[in-house]
Design a protein around this motif. Structure first.
Motif, short mmCIF file in Angstrom:
data_model
loop_
_atom_site.label_atom_id
_atom_site.label_comp_id
_atom_site.label_asym_id
_atom_site.label_seq_id
_atom_site.Cartn_x
_atom_site.Cartn_y
_atom_site.Cartn_z
N ASP A 19 0.72 -1.15 -0.12
CA ASP A 19 0.00 0.00 -0.08
C ASP A 19 0.87 1.09 -0.09
OD1 ASP A 19 -1.72 2.19 1.37
OD2 ASP A 19 -3.10 0.64 0.84
N ARG A 20 0.51 2.17 -0.86
CA ARG A 20 1.44 3.60 -1.01
C ARG A 20 1.51 4.18 0.33
NH1 ARG A 20 -0.24 8.76 -1.94
NH2 ARG A 20 1.34 9.97 -3.32
N GLU A 21 0.17 4.40 1.05
CA GLU A 21 0.22 4.82 2.50
C GLU A 21 1.21 4.29 3.44
OE1 GLU A 21 -1.14 7.93 2.77
OE2 GLU A 21 -1.98 7.76 0.70
N ILE A 22 1.39 3.05 3.35
CA ILE A 22 2.44 2.32 3.99
C ILE A 22 4.00 2.79 4.02
CG2 ILE A 22 3.55 0.08 4.68
CD1 ILE A 22 1.00 -1.39 4.39
N LEU A 23 4.26 3.18 2.63
CA LEU A 23 5.48 3.28 2.15
C LEU A 23 5.63 4.71 2.46
CD1 LEU A 23 5.66 1.73 -1.44
CD2 LEU A 23 7.05 1.29 0.57
N LEU A 24 4.67 5.72 2.48
CA LEU A 24 4.69 7.11 2.70
C LEU A 24 4.92 7.30 4.35
CD1 LEU A 24 2.13 8.83 0.51
CD2 LEU A 24 4.67 8.91 0.47
N GLU A 25 4.07 6.46 5.04
CA GLU A 25 4.39 6.60 6.59
C GLU A 25 5.62 6.14 6.94
OE1 GLU A 25 1.35 4.10 8.24
OE2 GLU A 25 -0.36 5.34 7.58
N ALA A 26 6.21 4.90 6.38
CA ALA A 26 7.59 4.68 6.60
C ALA A 26 8.68 5.55 6.31
CB ALA A 26 7.94 3.28 5.84
N LEU A 27 8.51 6.52 5.38
CA LEU A 27 9.24 7.48 4.81
C LEU A 27 9.35 8.58 5.64
CD1 LEU A 27 11.25 8.51 2.85
CD2 LEU A 27 9.64 9.61 1.36
N ASP A 28 7.92 8.99 6.23
CA ASP A 28 7.68 10.04 7.20
C ASP A 28 8.64 9.43 8.59
OD1 ASP A 28 6.15 10.56 9.68
OD2 ASP A 28 5.82 12.62 7.94
N ALA A 29 8.30 8.36 9.11
CA ALA A 29 9.24 7.77 10.32
C ALA A 29 10.70 7.91 9.97
CB ALA A 29 8.62 6.45 10.60
N ALA A 30 11.14 7.59 8.84
CA ALA A 30 12.72 7.56 8.60
C ALA A 30 13.32 9.12 8.57
CB ALA A 30 12.94 6.92 7.22
N LEU A 31 12.31 10.17 8.18
CA LEU A 31 12.87 11.29 8.02
C LEU A 31 13.05 11.86 9.64
CD1 LEU A 31 11.09 12.62 4.80
CD2 LEU A 31 13.40 12.22 5.13
N VAL A 32 11.68 11.64 10.38
CA VAL A 32 11.80 12.16 11.85
C VAL A 32 12.93 11.77 12.48
CG1 VAL A 32 10.78 12.07 13.86
CG2 VAL A 32 9.42 12.64 11.98
N SER A 33 13.27 10.14 12.21
CA SER A 33 14.49 9.70 12.96
C SER A 33 15.83 10.24 12.31
CB SER A 33 14.51 8.22 12.64
OG SER A 33 15.40 7.58 13.09
N ALA A 34 15.84 10.69 10.96
CA ALA A 34 17.22 11.25 10.57
C ALA A 34 17.40 12.53 11.29
CB ALA A 34 16.89 11.19 9.22
N TYR A 35 16.45 13.42 11.13
CA TYR A 35 16.37 14.83 11.93
C TYR A 35 16.94 14.55 13.32
CZ TYR A 35 15.27 19.30 13.50
OH TYR A 35 15.47 20.61 14.15
N LYS A 36 16.31 13.77 13.92
CA LYS A 36 16.88 13.68 15.49
C LYS A 36 18.07 13.17 15.74
CE LYS A 36 12.27 13.21 17.47
NZ LYS A 36 11.12 12.68 18.46
N LYS A 37 18.57 12.25 14.90
CA LYS A 37 19.84 11.70 14.85
C LYS A 37 21.12 12.65 14.46
CE LYS A 37 22.59 7.67 13.48
NZ LYS A 37 22.50 6.47 12.80
N ASN A 38 20.83 13.23 13.50
CA ASN A 38 21.67 13.90 12.77
C ASN A 38 21.84 15.56 13.30
OD1 ASN A 38 23.06 12.50 10.25
ND2 ASN A 38 20.82 11.77 10.49
#
Length: 358
Positions: A19-38
């Motif tokens: 499902d496209r929404e599952i991929l978008l949610e995965a990307l959203d979570a990844a970007l939040v994680s990337a911001y906090k880490k970096n």
């Protein structure tokens, strides 16, 4: 977010069946994680994804009377300077998108997105194969270890326990094989599909595939008893008295049942008429032996079956197999006695004819 990335998401959605929404949610979570880490941030953030405007990061601060953590809270007075309508408990957002966030996010998010995609794929596979439980699948033997034969079933390997391979068969790598799906488990390593060659369900499904009358519901397969690789019994019934359920399963010149026997490497199959009358049903189940009489104990679900003296060994079968399978098939306990033994015990007062099978 660039249109290229959206195109990639669309491609993954179609290619992987996710499902496209599952991929978008995965990307959203990844970007939040990337911001906090970096950017070493503990701030609650929200990432906004937009096909035309790209990615934006917004800090989320809760409005409070007194600030105790300036990374997660903002004072009411300060919030009202931005908008007089803010009250305690509201959330204030302001953009904090770093200049080079796109490059960093792309690198950091790749692994997380890949993992989420893998999890989503596993979910799709699990759901697909859950629908195949109690069904037959055809696959190709891939490899073997000391516990399993591994069968390629398309998107996944099926595990065939070595003790659920029939004793009269063996397989080489790349051999094609029909298997019965017994269960599907969702483990930490992903979905695992377990299959069998000895399960009674395999015999049942083979008859459904080979006999159109069973598939269409004209003939009912009521019960199966199986000792895989050696001998089995099935009971069948047709509501329409003009239909011969046993004949339908046997087929013209025995072709239907022979196809199944060949698939099961020569396993003998007895096909008998089901009956709601336990006397008739048990007599049929002990085929090919003749039966003189059946004494029924309803309370204990037990029967005493009397057979001609010369038929005793046939009724019991080699190592008790015929009687054992008949008991499994009918669900009744079966004690078999010869005619002379029954007379000695006073179970036969007259000289009845052999019981007529129906």
């Amino acid at each position: 977010m660039s249109s290229e990335l959206y195109s990639a998401i669309e491609y993954l959605s179609e290619e992987k069946g996710i499902d496209r929404e599952i991929l978008l949610e995965a990307l959203d979570a990844a970007l939040v994680s990337a911001y906090k880490k970096n950017f070493n941030s503990k701030t609650n953030v929200r990432v906004e994804l937009n096909e035309n405007d790209g990615m934006k990061v917004f800090a989320r601060l809760e409005v409070v009377d007194e600030v105790t953590d300036d990374q997660t809270e903002i004072a009411l007075d300060e919030a009202k300077e931005m908008d007089p309508s803010y009250e305690v408990g509201d959330v204030v957002e302001h953009e904090v998108t770093p200049r080079d966030f796109g490059r960093i996010a792309a690198q950091a998010a790749k692994q997380v997105v890949t993992q989420r995609v893998r999890e989503a794929e596993r979910g799709v596979i699990y759901n697909d194969f859950m629908d195949r439980v109690d069904d037959i699948m055809t696959g190709k033997v891939q490899r073997k270890d000391n516990r399993f034969l591994y069968i390629h079933l398309g998107k996944i390997e099926g595990k065939l326990p070595l003790n659920e391979i029939m004793p009269n068969e063996s397989y080489d790598i790349h051999d094609r094989i029909k298997v019965y799906v017994t269960r599907v488990e969702n483990s930490g390593k992903g979905p695992q599909v377990f299959v069998s060659r000895t399960h009674p369900g395999l015999l049942k499904r083979l008859f459904e595939m080979e006999v159109p009358e069973i598939y269409e519901g004209i003939v009912e397969l009521r019960s199966v008893a199986r000792e895989a690789g050696d001998r089995s019994k099935i009971s069948v019934y047709a509501e329409n008295p003009e239909i011969d359920p046993v004949g339908a399963c046997v087929g013209q010149r025995g072709q239907r049942v022979q196809t199944i026997v060949d698939e099961l490497r020569g396993e003998k199959i007895d096909i008998v008429h089901w009956s709601e009358d336990p006397v008739v049903y048990i007599s049929n189940a002990l085929s090919p032996s003749q039966v003189i009489d059946v004494l029924v104990d309803e309370e204990d679900q037990a029967t005493t079956v009397i057979v001609p003296d010369h038929q005793l060994s046939l009724a019991i079968g080699k190592k008790g197999q015929n009687a054992r399978l008949a008991a499994k098939l009918t669900g009744w306990k079966i004690d078999i006695k010869s005619e002379s033994e029954a007379r000695e015990e006073g179970l036969l007062d007259e000289d009845p004819d052999t019981f007529d099978l129906e």
